[in-house]
Design an enzyme around this catalytic site. Structure first.
Site, PDB file in Angstrom:
ATOM      1  N   GLN A 130     -32.233   7.143 -63.541  1.00 18.04           N
ATOM      2  CA  GLN A 130     -30.819   7.413 -63.765  1.00 18.04           C
ATOM      3  C   GLN A 130     -30.166   6.290 -64.546  1.00 18.04           C
ATOM      4  O   GLN A 130     -30.172   5.134 -64.105  1.00 18.04           O
ATOM      5  CB  GLN A 130     -30.129   7.580 -62.403  1.00 18.04           C
ATOM      6  CG  GLN A 130     -28.621   7.769 -62.478  1.00 18.04           C
ATOM      7  CD  GLN A 130     -28.035   8.082 -61.129  1.00 18.04           C
ATOM      8  OE1 GLN A 130     -28.133   9.204 -60.632  1.00 18.04           O
ATOM      9  NE2 GLN A 130     -27.412   7.101 -60.495  1.00 18.04           N
ATOM     10  N   GLY A 131     -29.581   6.594 -65.701  1.00 14.80           N
ATOM     11  CA  GLY A 131     -28.897   5.614 -66.526  1.00 14.80           C
ATOM     12  C   GLY A 131     -27.387   5.714 -66.391  1.00 14.80           C
ATOM     13  O   GLY A 131     -26.713   6.228 -67.299  1.00 14.80           O
ATOM     14  N   TYR A 132     -26.864   5.267 -65.267  1.00 13.04           N
ATOM     15  CA  TYR A 132     -25.423   5.281 -65.018  1.00 13.04           C
ATOM     16  C   TYR A 132     -24.836   3.867 -65.096  1.00 13.04           C
ATOM     17  O   TYR A 132     -24.049   3.554 -65.977  1.00 13.04           O
ATOM     18  CB  TYR A 132     -25.122   5.872 -63.633  1.00 13.04           C
ATOM     19  CG  TYR A 132     -24.998   7.376 -63.569  1.00 13.04           C
ATOM     20  CD1 TYR A 132     -25.516   8.191 -64.562  1.00 13.04           C
ATOM     21  CD2 TYR A 132     -24.374   7.998 -62.496  1.00 13.04           C
ATOM     22  CE1 TYR A 132     -25.414   9.571 -64.491  1.00 13.04           C
ATOM     23  CE2 TYR A 132     -24.259   9.372 -62.410  1.00 13.04           C
ATOM     24  CZ  TYR A 132     -24.782  10.161 -63.411  1.00 13.04           C
ATOM     25  OH  TYR A 132     -24.667  11.527 -63.337  1.00 13.04           O
ATOM     26  N   SER A 133     -25.202   3.006 -64.138  1.00  7.82           N
ATOM     27  CA  SER A 133     -24.576   1.694 -64.001  1.00  7.82           C
ATOM     28  C   SER A 133     -24.848   0.797 -65.204  1.00  7.82           C
ATOM     29  O   SER A 133     -25.920   0.844 -65.810  1.00  7.82           O
ATOM     30  CB  SER A 133     -25.082   1.002 -62.732  1.00  7.82           C
ATOM     31  OG  SER A 133     -24.702   1.710 -61.575  1.00  7.82           O
ATOM     32  N   SER A 165     -33.366   2.491 -60.798  1.00  5.22           N
ATOM     33  CA  SER A 165     -34.502   2.613 -59.872  1.00  5.22           C
ATOM     34  C   SER A 165     -35.716   3.220 -60.557  1.00  5.22           C
ATOM     35  O   SER A 165     -35.616   4.262 -61.223  1.00  5.22           O
ATOM     36  CB  SER A 165     -34.113   3.476 -58.667  1.00  5.22           C
ATOM     37  OG  SER A 165     -33.057   2.885 -57.954  1.00  5.22           O
ATOM     38  N   GLU A 248     -26.183  14.551 -55.191  1.00  5.66           N
ATOM     39  CA  GLU A 248     -26.739  13.370 -54.519  1.00  5.66           C
ATOM     40  C   GLU A 248     -26.309  13.319 -53.067  1.00  5.66           C
ATOM     41  O   GLU A 248     -27.033  12.790 -52.217  1.00  5.66           O
ATOM     42  CB  GLU A 248     -26.281  12.102 -55.240  1.00  5.66           C
ATOM     43  CG  GLU A 248     -26.867  10.818 -54.669  1.00  5.66           C
ATOM     44  CD  GLU A 248     -26.443   9.592 -55.442  1.00  5.66           C
ATOM     45  OE1 GLU A 248     -27.201   8.601 -55.446  1.00  5.66           O
ATOM     46  OE2 GLU A 248     -25.362   9.604 -56.061  1.00  5.66           O
ATOM     47  N   GLU A 376     -15.064  -0.351 -52.336  1.00 10.41           N
ATOM     48  CA  GLU A 376     -13.772  -0.435 -53.015  1.00 10.41           C
ATOM     49  C   GLU A 376     -13.464   0.854 -53.774  1.00 10.41           C
ATOM     50  O   GLU A 376     -12.347   1.395 -53.691  1.00 10.41           O
ATOM     51  CB  GLU A 376     -13.767  -1.616 -53.989  1.00 10.41           C
ATOM     52  CG  GLU A 376     -12.453  -1.767 -54.750  1.00 10.41           C
ATOM     53  CD  GLU A 376     -12.500  -2.888 -55.771  1.00 10.41           C
ATOM     54  OE1 GLU A 376     -11.435  -3.223 -56.315  1.00 10.41           O
ATOM     55  OE2 GLU A 376     -13.597  -3.410 -56.029  1.00 10.41           O
TER      56      GLU A 376
END
Length: 396
Positions: A130-133, A165, A248, A376
């Protein structure tokens, strides 16, 4: 097929393959392998196990039959996850493909994308990450800076992703990138499918506190993918990305609760073995954890009932965000309690750096309140989208 039928079938199959308390099965050595903080443990053996699951019809349970799934109901899928976790079965290597990208493609992808990618996910022949962050866009996904531009019949991608990951083992990565120059926040984003094995991509492992390296940095320098490998249409990446996050937090969450129950039982056994159970303060901490675990399970079941009833992601007044806040903080408290019960021995590790399961639990749980949406961000979602409070001032 009913939930009872699924439970009987999967329990019998797991007993044969993994064994029981009295017998060993052909995959008995993999019981308990993998999981959070140990994703790189016995990876190839677990890949073989995951393919064995696929060959026997135990992957993609909720997918429609026409795409290779079993078309099971939410209740039936929950039964599978309960039995799977209860058997201490190895953590699957194909979670991101099977549980996240697959359902996302079914919901938002073109028919050509489904035909191209779903069989490889189902059969565990192509793994995904997964290429999110990003370094400046962790939990705040709308701050993505990775860019993609069209060059003929290909997208050209430049940027960086982090905390990815199993990128070292994956064949493909789904990437949220900014495809509209000058766009801000959740506007102008697209959801791209990108092959990892190419000159424009570099994967660097990140050594973590637990000693493993399941997380990675991924650098894109002129990386390319085909123009038609954008899911949901150009500029609709935010909608697709949020849809994926909804998957998810789907039925596998109850399997997570069973895994938590197993960890809790192990901590109680440790307290009984070393006498810490006789300490009234530690005994009260364990009692609190048990009550909270039961409440979490009940709330998870209620949230899933809302999903099955067709409610949106904010069903139950931000149920998904509430659940994330609760389980992440509970899991951290479990790790802290395990260390208190273990006593001074918990502060040392065997050379060169061999951690026991309770030390790994404690260290990895520190990340629980960050990944998958930090505390947050979850509180901001509840405050702004559910309670209607003013947005947090920038720089506050």
């Amino acid at each position: 097929m009913t939930s009872i039928d699924v439970r009987t079938e999967i329990r019998g199959w797991l007993d044969r393959e993994l064994g029981t308390a009295a017998t060993d099965g052909p995959y008995a050595s993999l019981r308990g392998a993998g999981g959070p903080g140990r994703e790189d443990e016995a990876f190839e053996e677990r890949r073989g196990w995951n393919r064995h699951l696929a060959e026997n019809g135990w992957t993609c349970l909720g997918w429609p039959v026409e795409y290779g799934g079993r078309g099971l109901s939410v209740d039936e899928q929950v039964v599978f996850y309960e039995e799977y976790a209860g058997a201490d079965a190895p953590h699957k290597v194909n979670h991101l493909g099977e549980e996240l990208l697959g359902p996302t493609l079914i919901a938002f992808g073109t028919e050509a994308q489904k035909q191209r990618f779903l069989p490889g996910i189902r059969n565990v022949t192509e793994l995904w990450c997964q290429g999110y962050s990003e370094p400046g866009a962790g939990s705040d996904l709308a701050n993505v800076q990775t860019k993609a531009r069209l060059d003929g019949d290909e997208w050209v991608i430049d940027g960086q992703k982090v905390w990815t990951s199993n990128a070292m083992e994956a064949d493909w990565i789904f990437v949220v990138a900014r495809t509209e120059p000058g766009s801000q926040r959740h506007h102008g984003l697209s959801f791209l499918l990108v092959p990892l094995d190419q000159p424009g991509i570099e994967v660097r492992p990140i050594r973590q506190l637990t000693g493993g390296s399941e997380f990675n940095e991924v650098f894109f320098t002129g990386a390319r993918t085909e123009a038609d490998l954008v899911v949901g249409g150009v500029g609709n990446g935010w909608r697709v990305a949020m849809g994926l996050l909804g998957f998810e937090r789907g039925v596998s969450v109850l399997g997570q609760q069973v895994g938590f129950a197993r960890e809790f039982a192990d901590v109680v056994d440790l307290a009984r073995t070393n006498g810490a159970i006789n300490d009234p303060v530690l005994r009260d901490r364990l009692a609190d954890l048990k009550v909270e675990l039961d409440v979490m399970r009940a709330n998870a079941a209620r949230m899933l009932a809302g999903v099955e009833g067709g409610s949106g992601s904010d069903a139950g007044g931000g149920a998904a965000s509430i659940a994330k806040l609760v389980w992440a903080n509970w899991h951290q408290k479990l790790g802290e309690t395990a260390m208190a019960i273990a006593g001074p021995a918990s502060l040392t590790a065997e050379a060169p750096y061999e951690l026991d399961r309770f030390q790994r639990l404690f260290l990895f749980a520190r990340a629980d309140t960050i990944y998958g949406g930090s505390d947050e961000i979850q509180r901001n979602i509840l405050a702004e989208r559910v309670l209607g409070l003013p947005r947090e001032p920038k720089g506050a």
